[in-house]
Design a protein around this motif. Sequence first.
Motif, short mmCIF file in Angstrom:
data_model
loop_
_atom_site.label_atom_id
_atom_site.label_comp_id
_atom_site.label_asym_id
_atom_site.label_seq_id
_atom_site.Cartn_x
_atom_site.Cartn_y
_atom_site.Cartn_z
N LEU A 190 53.73 37.86 31.00
CA LEU A 190 52.92 37.69 32.06
C LEU A 190 51.55 37.43 31.44
O LEU A 190 51.17 37.81 30.16
N CYS A 191 50.62 36.87 32.11
CA CYS A 191 49.18 36.47 31.47
C CYS A 191 48.42 37.06 32.40
O CYS A 191 48.22 36.98 33.64
N ASN A 192 47.62 38.17 31.88
CA ASN A 192 46.64 38.95 32.77
C ASN A 192 47.40 39.74 33.72
O ASN A 192 46.87 39.84 34.81
N GLY A 193 48.80 39.99 33.66
CA GLY A 193 49.45 40.60 34.75
C GLY A 193 49.97 39.75 35.89
O GLY A 193 50.39 40.24 36.69
N GLU A 194 49.67 38.37 35.75
CA GLU A 194 50.15 37.53 36.67
C GLU A 194 51.30 36.38 36.14
O GLU A 194 50.99 36.16 35.04
N VAL A 195 52.04 36.02 36.99
CA VAL A 195 52.95 34.72 36.68
C VAL A 195 52.21 33.76 36.32
O VAL A 195 52.22 32.82 35.32
N ILE A 196 51.23 33.18 37.32
CA ILE A 196 50.33 32.10 37.32
C ILE A 196 48.83 32.49 37.43
O ILE A 196 48.60 32.69 38.49
N THR A 203 41.59 31.38 29.54
CA THR A 203 42.94 31.75 30.20
C THR A 203 43.68 30.50 30.49
O THR A 203 44.96 30.37 30.13
N GLY A 204 43.05 29.39 30.93
CA GLY A 204 43.85 28.16 31.46
C GLY A 204 44.36 27.60 29.68
O GLY A 204 45.42 26.84 29.79
N ILE A 205 43.66 27.78 28.77
CA ILE A 205 43.84 27.05 27.63
C ILE A 205 45.32 27.86 26.89
O ILE A 205 46.28 26.92 26.69
N VAL A 206 45.30 29.26 26.94
CA VAL A 206 46.00 29.90 26.35
C VAL A 206 47.51 29.75 27.43
O VAL A 206 48.72 29.49 26.84
N PHE A 207 47.35 29.81 28.64
CA PHE A 207 48.55 29.59 29.56
C PHE A 207 49.22 28.16 29.44
O PHE A 207 50.29 28.06 29.38
N THR A 208 48.34 27.28 29.25
CA THR A 208 48.83 25.80 29.04
C THR A 208 49.83 25.84 27.69
O THR A 208 50.89 25.25 27.57
N HIS A 209 49.19 26.42 26.66
CA HIS A 209 50.01 26.37 25.55
C HIS A 209 51.47 27.29 25.68
O HIS A 209 52.44 26.95 25.19
#
Length: 299
Positions: A190-196, A203-209
């Motif tokens: 999870l990213c910061n405790g969230e699926v999206i 946050t957007g950069i890391v999640f995209t990666h």
Amino acid sequence: MQKWIQRLANLSAIGMFLILAMGALVTKADAGRGCGDEWPLCHGKFVPAHTISSFIEYSHRLVVGIVTLILIATFYLVFRYVKRTDAKVFITATVIMTLVQAVMGAMAVVWPQSSLVLALHFGLSLLAFAFSLLLALVFTPWGQFTRHTSIRTSFKVLVWFTTIYSYVVVYLGAFVRHTVSSGGCSGWPLCNGEVIPELSGATGIVFTHRIAALLLFICILFLFIQARRHYDSSDKLWFGSKWALILVSTQVITGAIVTWAMGNEVAYLLTGMLHAINVACMFGFLCYLCVLTLYDRKA
């Protein structure tokens, strides 16, 4: 003479691997400004003061210089004594990529550049290592790229698409490092405790990666399934696909460990370097598969 050329080719591949690993260390340790704004000198000296950042940065420069000399010698001997065209292509590409990244590295020191350009520096190092690895393989049994059976067109397309896409994912990973965005997602998977999470800033950069890396894993898994279905276990295509899958799986694991290691400086640095080294090996196997597709038997 062939033995000397083979030794130099092996040293070139090892040297390019060291350059890539040390470049990752420079970035992770934030030592890119360890020699100030000077190049090739470091704080006005050939041998700088023994601070950690200057030692890391100057060691990287020194290794690049030594490897460049090895590459020049290898380049001359390959063109003088080796008849294989592919060997000449591989050494030429290695030299070009090494020189371009050296120039970019010097420019980055003297004239600070954007994260988009700095991320490309790692991508060029990756290509230089891949070409040097292919050159070293030329002088081994694995470097006999010719085949006795044809390769399915769909498999060729899949190999090239996966390899090119993997380069994009690697670039995104380098962009994460150079924008200092690693902390944008705490926790894994999870990213910061969230699926999206909220897709903005770091946050957007890391999640995209992360999403791109997940899709790469799926591509390589499908590549392996196709290789296992259509080719014998002794086939180089099956072998290369298997190791690409193993390494992309390891890459996912090391990526997770990098996230978990945040807050522990030493662990974060070591796992980050392992992450970079692992991706170089994975990309090397994918490039090897690409070369195999170029030597397909004509129908």
